[in-house]
Design a protein around this motif. Structure first.
Motif, PDB file in Angstrom:
ATOM      1  N   GLU A  89       0.833  -1.207   0.000  1.00  0.00           N
ATOM      2  CA  GLU A  89       0.000   0.000   0.000  1.00  0.00           C
ATOM      3  C   GLU A  89       0.868   1.258   0.000  1.00  0.00           C
ATOM      4  O   GLU A  89       0.577   2.234  -0.703  1.00  0.00           O
ATOM      5  CB  GLU A  89      -0.930   0.002   1.215  1.00  0.00           C
ATOM      6  N   LEU A  90       1.933   1.250   0.777  1.00  0.00           N
ATOM      7  CA  LEU A  90       2.797   2.424   0.862  1.00  0.00           C
ATOM      8  C   LEU A  90       3.558   2.661  -0.434  1.00  0.00           C
ATOM      9  O   LEU A  90       3.805   3.807  -0.812  1.00  0.00           O
ATOM     10  CB  LEU A  90       3.779   2.264   2.028  1.00  0.00           C
ATOM     11  N   ILE A  91       3.945   1.590  -1.116  1.00  0.00           N
ATOM     12  CA  ILE A  91       4.639   1.745  -2.393  1.00  0.00           C
ATOM     13  C   ILE A  91       3.742   2.489  -3.372  1.00  0.00           C
ATOM     14  O   ILE A  91       4.192   3.364  -4.123  1.00  0.00           O
ATOM     15  CB  ILE A  91       5.043   0.368  -2.956  1.00  0.00           C
ATOM     16  N   ARG A  92       2.453   2.162  -3.358  1.00  0.00           N
ATOM     17  CA  ARG A  92       1.517   2.810  -4.271  1.00  0.00           C
ATOM     18  C   ARG A  92       1.117   4.208  -3.779  1.00  0.00           C
ATOM     19  O   ARG A  92       1.091   5.168  -4.542  1.00  0.00           O
ATOM     20  CB  ARG A  92       0.284   1.923  -4.436  1.00  0.00           C
ATOM     21  N   ASN A  93       0.811   4.322  -2.490  1.00  0.00           N
ATOM     22  CA  ASN A  93       0.257   5.576  -1.970  1.00  0.00           C
ATOM     23  C   ASN A  93       1.316   6.612  -1.596  1.00  0.00           C
ATOM     24  O   ASN A  93       1.059   7.817  -1.640  1.00  0.00           O
ATOM     25  CB  ASN A  93      -0.610   5.289  -0.738  1.00  0.00           C
ATOM     26  N   GLY A  94       2.495   6.127  -1.199  1.00  0.00           N
ATOM     27  CA  GLY A  94       3.498   7.045  -0.671  1.00  0.00           C
ATOM     28  C   GLY A  94       3.963   8.089  -1.657  1.00  0.00           C
ATOM     29  O   GLY A  94       4.346   9.196  -1.269  1.00  0.00           O
ATOM     30  N   SER A 108      -1.179   7.078  -9.504  1.00  0.00           N
ATOM     31  CA  SER A 108      -1.675   5.980  -8.675  1.00  0.00           C
ATOM     32  C   SER A 108      -2.076   4.772  -9.528  1.00  0.00           C
ATOM     33  O   SER A 108      -1.812   3.626  -9.160  1.00  0.00           O
ATOM     34  CB  SER A 108      -2.875   6.451  -7.846  1.00  0.00           C
ATOM     35  N   GLY A 109      -2.694   5.024 -10.685  1.00  0.00           N
ATOM     36  CA  GLY A 109      -3.105   3.935 -11.557  1.00  0.00           C
ATOM     37  C   GLY A 109      -1.930   3.143 -12.094  1.00  0.00           C
ATOM     38  O   GLY A 109      -1.949   1.897 -12.102  1.00  0.00           O
ATOM     39  N   VAL A 110      -0.888   3.841 -12.532  1.00  0.00           N
ATOM     40  CA  VAL A 110       0.311   3.161 -13.047  1.00  0.00           C
ATOM     41  C   VAL A 110       0.974   2.334 -11.948  1.00  0.00           C
ATOM     42  O   VAL A 110       1.365   1.170 -12.154  1.00  0.00           O
ATOM     43  CB  VAL A 110       1.304   4.190 -13.621  1.00  0.00           C
ATOM     44  N   LEU A 111       1.106   2.922 -10.743  1.00  0.00           N
ATOM     45  CA  LEU A 111       1.736   2.206  -9.630  1.00  0.00           C
ATOM     46  C   LEU A 111       0.909   0.994  -9.199  1.00  0.00           C
ATOM     47  O   LEU A 111       1.466  -0.031  -8.783  1.00  0.00           O
ATOM     48  CB  LEU A 111       1.932   3.158  -8.449  1.00  0.00           C
ATOM     49  N   ILE A 157      -8.294  -6.414  -3.284  1.00  0.00           N
ATOM     50  CA  ILE A 157      -8.350  -5.398  -2.229  1.00  0.00           C
ATOM     51  C   ILE A 157      -7.542  -4.170  -2.638  1.00  0.00           C
ATOM     52  O   ILE A 157      -7.951  -3.023  -2.421  1.00  0.00           O
ATOM     53  CB  ILE A 157      -7.802  -5.970  -0.903  1.00  0.00           C
ATOM     54  N   PHE A 158      -6.422  -4.404  -3.266  1.00  0.00           N
ATOM     55  CA  PHE A 158      -5.506  -3.344  -3.660  1.00  0.00           C
ATOM     56  C   PHE A 158      -6.166  -2.342  -4.606  1.00  0.00           C
ATOM     57  O   PHE A 158      -5.916  -1.133  -4.536  1.00  0.00           O
ATOM     58  CB  PHE A 158      -4.285  -3.982  -4.313  1.00  0.00           C
ATOM     59  N   LEU A 159      -7.026  -2.835  -5.486  1.00  0.00           N
ATOM     60  CA  LEU A 159      -7.743  -1.950  -6.402  1.00  0.00           C
ATOM     61  C   LEU A 159      -8.705  -1.039  -5.643  1.00  0.00           C
ATOM     62  O   LEU A 159      -8.785   0.165  -5.907  1.00  0.00           O
ATOM     63  CB  LEU A 159      -8.515  -2.778  -7.437  1.00  0.00           C
ATOM     64  N   PHE A 160      -9.435  -1.603  -4.684  1.00  0.00           N
ATOM     65  CA  PHE A 160     -10.388  -0.812  -3.896  1.00  0.00           C
ATOM     66  C   PHE A 160      -9.680   0.224  -3.029  1.00  0.00           C
ATOM     67  O   PHE A 160     -10.070   1.386  -2.964  1.00  0.00           O
ATOM     68  CB  PHE A 160     -11.235  -1.723  -3.013  1.00  0.00           C
ATOM     69  N   THR A 161      -8.623  -0.204  -2.343  1.00  0.00           N
ATOM     70  CA  THR A 161      -7.956   0.697  -1.400  1.00  0.00           C
ATOM     71  C   THR A 161      -7.258   1.859  -2.111  1.00  0.00           C
ATOM     72  O   THR A 161      -7.060   2.925  -1.515  1.00  0.00           O
ATOM     73  CB  THR A 161      -6.939  -0.058  -0.528  1.00  0.00           C
ATOM     74  N   GLY A 162      -6.886   1.645  -3.379  1.00  0.00           N
ATOM     75  CA  GLY A 162      -6.284   2.738  -4.134  1.00  0.00           C
ATOM     76  C   GLY A 162      -7.229   3.916  -4.262  1.00  0.00           C
ATOM     77  O   GLY A 162      -6.839   5.075  -4.056  1.00  0.00           O
ATOM     78  N   ALA A 183      -9.439   9.301  -2.352  1.00  0.00           N
ATOM     79  CA  ALA A 183     -10.605  10.043  -1.865  1.00  0.00           C
ATOM     80  C   ALA A 183     -10.336  10.656  -0.494  1.00  0.00           C
ATOM     81  O   ALA A 183     -10.670  11.826  -0.236  1.00  0.00           O
ATOM     82  CB  ALA A 183     -11.818   9.115  -1.806  1.00  0.00           C
ATOM     83  N   ASN A 184      -9.713   9.893   0.392  1.00  0.00           N
ATOM     84  CA  ASN A 184      -9.420  10.402   1.730  1.00  0.00           C
ATOM     85  C   ASN A 184      -8.439  11.571   1.697  1.00  0.00           C
ATOM     86  O   ASN A 184      -8.570  12.535   2.461  1.00  0.00           O
ATOM     87  CB  ASN A 184      -8.857   9.276   2.606  1.00  0.00           C
ATOM     88  N   CYS A 185      -7.452  11.497   0.800  1.00  0.00           N
ATOM     89  CA  CYS A 185      -6.476  12.589   0.684  1.00  0.00           C
ATOM     90  C   CYS A 185      -7.135  13.869   0.170  1.00  0.00           C
ATOM     91  O   CYS A 185      -6.825  14.964   0.642  1.00  0.00           O
ATOM     92  CB  CYS A 185      -5.347  12.183  -0.252  1.00  0.00           C
ATOM     93  N   ILE A 186      -8.022  13.722  -0.800  1.00  0.00           N
ATOM     94  CA  ILE A 186      -8.722  14.894  -1.341  1.00  0.00           C
ATOM     95  C   ILE A 186      -9.566  15.551  -0.254  1.00  0.00           C
ATOM     96  O   ILE A 186      -9.594  16.774  -0.114  1.00  0.00           O
ATOM     97  CB  ILE A 186      -9.591  14.485  -2.546  1.00  0.00           C
TER      98      ILE A 186
END
Length: 453
Positions: free
Chosen positions: A59-64, A93-96, A130-135, A140-143
Motif C-alpha cells: 500500500e505504501l509503495i503505491r500511496n506514498g 496511482s493507476g500506473v503504480l 483489495i488493492f484496487l479498492f484501497t487505491g 478520496a481520503n487525501c482529497i
C-alpha cells in the motif's frame, strides 16, 4: 481564519481524527483479541501477521508517492488547479497499482518459500482485488483531508474495520472454523464497501479531466519521491524486526512481537490523529505566517500529544502482565518483556512522527527521506546482530536504540532549521491539562441553581 474558526477546526478535526484512530485501534485490538483465540495455532497467527505487514508495504509503495503531495498541493493551490492536480494524482496511482499487482503475482511464491508458509501464495494473489479498492479509498481520503474535511475519512475506515471485526466476533461466538484465506475474502468485502462510501463523501471535491497533466505529474512526482522513500523506509523500519524474526527464528516469534506492537498502538492514537491535522495546517502556515508559526506548531503539537498519551502509557506499563493475559491469553507470556521495552519507544513517537510531518509540509522531503533511511538501515543492522544474540528481545532492543539515535539527530535538525526548543514541548504538555479544562470543560459545567426560599 479567525480565532473562533480556528478553535472550531482544531476541536472538530481533532475529535474526528482521535475518534478515527481510537476506533481503528479498538477494532484492530478487538479483532486481534478474538483472532488469537479463533485461529487454531500460534503459527497461523504469525502467518497472518506476516501477510498484514507485507501488504502494508505494498500500500505504501503505491500511496506514498502521491499521498503527501496530493494533500500539500491541493491545500496550497488555487481552486481552479485542483482538477488538474487530482487528474495527475490518479494517473500516477493507476500506473503504480498495475506495477504493484504485477510484482505481487511474481514475488508471492518466493516470499512464501522464504517464510516457509505456502498458504501465503493464494492470500497474496487475492489481495490484488483489495488493492484496487484501497487505491481509490486513499485518493478520496487525501482529497477530503486537503479540503480540511475528515468525515469521510472516519466513516470509510470505521466501516472497513467494523465489518471485519463483526465477522471475527460471529466466528468466535459460533465457534466457526476460520481459515486464513477466508479472512482475505472478508477483507475484500470490507474494502469494497469502503470504496463505495468514499465515493459519496468525496464526490463534491472529485473534479478531474482526461487530459495528460505532464506539469502536475512532474510536480507531484518530484515532491512525492522523497515522501515516498520516507514512508517506505519508515514502515520497513517498523516491520523489519517482525520479518527478520520470522526468517531467523519462526512465524511464532514474529507473532509474539506483533502482539507487543499492537498494544503500543493504543498509546499511539493521539500522535497519528494530531499528525493528520497538522500537515495541511503547516502547509498553509508556511505560506502565510513563516517559520516561527511552524516552530510553535511543532512544539505545541508534540506537547499536546505527550499530554494525551502519557496517562495511557503509565497504565499499560504498570499492568503489562494483566494486559497481555486479557488481550492474548497466557500462551503469549513471552510477549510481556517485549511490551515493556516497546512501550519505552512510545515516548519518542510524537517527536519522530511530527518531525517528518513538519519537514514534509515545508518542502524538506529530501532531508526527511535521508533521516528515515539512515534510521531504517541502523534498525536493520542492529536487528540482525541483536536477534542473533538475544532472540526476540533483541528486536525490541534494536528498535529502542535506533529510535533513540533518530530522535537525537531529529532534534538537532529542528533546532537548526526552525530553532525548536525541546523543553517547550514539556511546558506545553504541562499546560495542556489546565488549558483543556478551562476551554472545553469548565464552560460546560454550570453551577446548580440555588433552591428558591
Amino acid at each position: 481564519m479567525n480565532t473562533k474558526a480556528k478553535d472550531h477546526y482544531w476541536l472538530k478535526s481533532g475529535f474526528l481524527n482521535i475518534l478515527q484512530n481510537f476506533s481503528g485501534v479498538f477494532f484492530g485490538t478487538a479483532s486481534f483479541v478474538l483472532l488469537v483465540r479463533v485461529l487454531p495455532s500460534k503459527e497461523e497467527y504469525g502467518i497472518w501477521t506476516l501477510f498484514m505487514t507485507t501488504t502494508v508495504i505494498l500500500e505504501l509503495i503505491r500511496n506514498g508517492l502521491v499521498q503527501s503531495a496530493l494533500v500539500r498541493f491541493i491545500s496550497s493551490s488555487p481552486a481552479e488547479e485542483h482538477e488538474n492536480i487530482i487528474t495527475a494524482s490518479l494517473s500516477i496511482s493507476g500506473v503504480l497499482t498495475i506495477l504493484c499487482i504485477a510484482a505481487n503475482l511474481l514475488l508471492a511464491p518466493m516470499v512464501a518459500t522464504m517464510w516457509k508458509a505456502p498458504i501465503l501464495v493464494p492470500m497474496f494473489y487475492l489481495y490484488n482485488i483489495i488493492f484496487l479498492f484501497t487505491g481509490f479509498v486513499t485518493q478520496a481520503n487525501c482529497i477530503e483531508q486537503a479540503n480540511l474535511k475528515f468525515n469521510g475519512v472516519f466513516a470509510t475506515n470505521f466501516a472497513r474495520q467494523c465489518i471485519f471485526f463483526v465477522f471475527i466476533l460471529i466466528c468466535f461466538i459460533t465457534k466457526y472454523p476460520v481459515t486464513l484465506v477466508a479472512l482475505v475474502y472478508v477483507q475484500i468485502l470490507c474494502a469494497g464497501v469502503a470504496a463505495l462510501m468514499a465515493y459519496f463523501y468525496v464526490k463534491p471535491y472529485l473534479h478531474y479531466n482526461f487530459r495528460f497533466q505532464k506539469e502536475w505529474i512532474k510536480k507531484l512526482f518530484h515532491y512525492g519521491k522523497f515522501a515516498f522513500g520516507t514512508s517506505i523506509s519508515s514502515q520497513l523500519s517498523n516491520t523489519l524486526d517482525q520479518w527478520m524474526l520470522a526468517a531467523l527464528m519462526s512465524p511464532v516469534a514474529s507473532g509474539a512481537f506483533n502482539i507487543a506492537v499492537r498494544i503500543t498502538n493504543l498509546v499511539d492514537i493521539p500522535t497519528s490523529a494530531i499528525a493528520t491535522i497538522v500537515f495541511p495546517q503547516s502547509a498553509k502556515r508556511i505560506e502565510t505566517d513563516g517559520k516561527e508559526s511552524i516552530k510553535y506548531l511543532y512544539e505545541k503539537s508534540v506537547g499536546t500529544t505527550m499530554a494525551l498519551m502519557i496517562p495511557g502509557l503509565l497504565v499499560l506499563y504498570i499492568f503489562t502482565d494483566l494486559v497481555i493475559h486479557l488481550l492474548a491469553g497466557a500462551k503469549y507470556n513471552d510477549s510481556i518483556p517485549l511490551l515493556k521495552v516497546t512501550l519505552l519507544c512510545c515516548l519518542l513517537m510524537p517527536y519522530g512522527r511530527l518531525f517528518g510531518t513538519i519537514l514534509d509540509s515545508i518542502g524538506k522531503t529530501r532531508l526527511t527521506f535521508t533521516m528515515v533511511v539512515c534510521t531504517a538501515t541502523m534498525n536493520l543492522t542492529l536487528n540482525y546482530f541483536f536477534i542473533k544474540r538475544w532472540g526476540a528481545m533483541g528486536a525490541a532492543y534494536a528498535t529502542l536504540l535506533s529510535n533513540s539515535v533518530g530522535f537525537t539527530v531529529a532534534q538537532i535538525i529542528l533546532r537548526r532549521f526552525l530553532r525548536v526548543n525541546i523543553w517547550n514541548t514539556f511546558i506545553y504538555a504541562y499546560q495542556f491539562y489546565p488549558e483543556f479544562y478551562q476551554k472545553y470543560v469548565k464552560k460546560y459545567i454550570r453551577p446548580s441553581k440555588p433552591l428558591a426560599s
